[in-house]
Scaffold this motif. Sequence first.
Motif, PDB file in Angstrom:
ATOM      1  N   PHE A 170       0.823  -1.208   0.000  1.00  0.00           N
ATOM      2  CA  PHE A 170       0.000   0.000   0.000  1.00  0.00           C
ATOM      3  C   PHE A 170       0.853   1.253   0.000  1.00  0.00           C
ATOM      4  N   ASN A 171       1.903   1.275   0.809  1.00  0.00           N
ATOM      5  CA  ASN A 171       2.748   2.468   0.890  1.00  0.00           C
ATOM      6  C   ASN A 171       3.481   2.741  -0.421  1.00  0.00           C
ATOM      7  N   ARG A 172       3.791   1.693  -1.175  1.00  0.00           N
ATOM      8  CA  ARG A 172       4.479   1.889  -2.456  1.00  0.00           C
ATOM      9  C   ARG A 172       3.524   2.360  -3.544  1.00  0.00           C
ATOM     10  N   PHE A 173       2.337   1.752  -3.601  1.00  0.00           N
ATOM     11  CA  PHE A 173       1.441   1.981  -4.738  1.00  0.00           C
ATOM     12  C   PHE A 173       0.171   2.731  -4.349  1.00  0.00           C
ATOM     13  N   GLY A 174      -0.425   2.373  -3.236  1.00  0.00           N
ATOM     14  CA  GLY A 174      -1.729   2.907  -2.850  1.00  0.00           C
ATOM     15  C   GLY A 174      -1.733   4.380  -2.527  1.00  0.00           C
ATOM     16  N   ARG A 175      -0.696   4.855  -1.916  1.00  0.00           N
ATOM     17  CA  ARG A 175      -0.647   6.274  -1.556  1.00  0.00           C
ATOM     18  C   ARG A 175      -0.435   7.167  -2.779  1.00  0.00           C
ATOM     19  N   THR A 176       0.302   6.675  -3.761  1.00  0.00           N
ATOM     20  CA  THR A 176       0.569   7.485  -4.944  1.00  0.00           C
ATOM     21  C   THR A 176      -0.531   7.380  -5.988  1.00  0.00           C
ATOM     22  N   HIS A 177      -1.215   6.229  -6.055  1.00  0.00           N
ATOM     23  CA  HIS A 177      -2.275   5.995  -7.045  1.00  0.00           C
ATOM     24  C   HIS A 177      -3.505   5.415  -6.338  1.00  0.00           C
ATOM     25  N   PRO A 178      -4.246   6.219  -5.581  1.00  0.00           N
ATOM     26  CA  PRO A 178      -5.350   5.675  -4.785  1.00  0.00           C
ATOM     27  C   PRO A 178      -6.477   5.057  -5.614  1.00  0.00           C
ATOM     28  N   VAL A 179      -6.767   5.603  -6.782  1.00  0.00           N
ATOM     29  CA  VAL A 179      -7.857   5.054  -7.603  1.00  0.00           C
ATOM     30  C   VAL A 179      -7.469   3.691  -8.149  1.00  0.00           C
ATOM     31  N   LEU A 180      -6.245   3.567  -8.611  1.00  0.00           N
ATOM     32  CA  LEU A 180      -5.790   2.272  -9.116  1.00  0.00           C
ATOM     33  C   LEU A 180      -5.721   1.242  -7.997  1.00  0.00           C
ATOM     34  N   ASP A 181      -5.342   1.684  -6.809  1.00  0.00           N
ATOM     35  CA  ASP A 181      -5.292   0.769  -5.672  1.00  0.00           C
ATOM     36  C   ASP A 181      -6.687   0.270  -5.327  1.00  0.00           C
ATOM     37  N   GLN A 182      -7.665   1.154  -5.370  1.00  0.00           N
ATOM     38  CA  GLN A 182      -9.036   0.741  -5.078  1.00  0.00           C
ATOM     39  C   GLN A 182      -9.526  -0.260  -6.129  1.00  0.00           C
ATOM     40  N   ALA A 183      -9.201  -0.028  -7.377  1.00  0.00           N
ATOM     41  CA  ALA A 183      -9.584  -0.970  -8.427  1.00  0.00           C
ATOM     42  C   ALA A 183      -8.923  -2.320  -8.212  1.00  0.00           C
ATOM     43  N   GLU A 184      -7.669  -2.325  -7.793  1.00  0.00           N
ATOM     44  CA  GLU A 184      -6.954  -3.576  -7.516  1.00  0.00           C
ATOM     45  C   GLU A 184      -7.602  -4.334  -6.366  1.00  0.00           C
ATOM     46  N   VAL A 185      -7.987  -3.608  -5.321  1.00  0.00           N
ATOM     47  CA  VAL A 185      -8.635  -4.244  -4.177  1.00  0.00           C
ATOM     48  C   VAL A 185      -9.969  -4.845  -4.598  1.00  0.00           C
ATOM     49  N   MET A 186     -10.733  -4.132  -5.394  1.00  0.00           N
ATOM     50  CA  MET A 186     -12.022  -4.659  -5.873  1.00  0.00           C
ATOM     51  C   MET A 186     -11.812  -5.905  -6.736  1.00  0.00           C
ATOM     52  N   ARG A 187     -10.774  -5.899  -7.549  1.00  0.00           N
ATOM     53  CA  ARG A 187     -10.475  -7.062  -8.388  1.00  0.00           C
ATOM     54  C   ARG A 187     -10.143  -8.276  -7.523  1.00  0.00           C
TER      55      ARG A 187
END
Length: 191
Positions: A120-137
Amino acid sequence: MAPNGEALLASYSKTENTRKPPRLSMESLRRTISDISYELSKEAAIDTKLPPISEIEDAKCECCGMCEECTPEYINRVRDKYFGKLICGLCAEAVKEEMEKNEGKVEEALNEHMSYCVRFNRFGRTHPVLDQAEVMREMLKKSTSRLEGRGARAKSMSPSDKGGLKKGLARSSSCIPAITKEIGGDRGMGE
């Protein structure tokens, strides 16, 4: 103010018998101070000694990076509980949830949560929308794998599946040709 307001105030001050508080003499003040100091000294003798207050330190969570103010004793207790790792209260709750999934294995739960926090600290903080899509997937993938594991699959409600109509609503044909026909017919009339 109302016209009778002044009369009301004047009548109140005349009827109310106002007395000034009695003056305290210096002797009575000294006696009161002496009594209070005597009572305080009795309470001080009764009280036990309080433990010394520990210095508070800023402690950084090794999972999420959040800083908290903690005493050294608290930091040591947390490190003892979580294999030398200092984690905040929020991460401790997440580790407890992971422990329920892992049949109570603290170390596995801690490692799982720490790997999630690193990701999360590497990807989620910089790209929150993409992280949310990844979590939903991932949630969708987990839910479909659970359904497949039980042998239950989503079934279609189409009437062509069973050869006959079922109870309920079913689409017999598409409405797109009818809409296209209407649009095409309107053009012909206008031209």
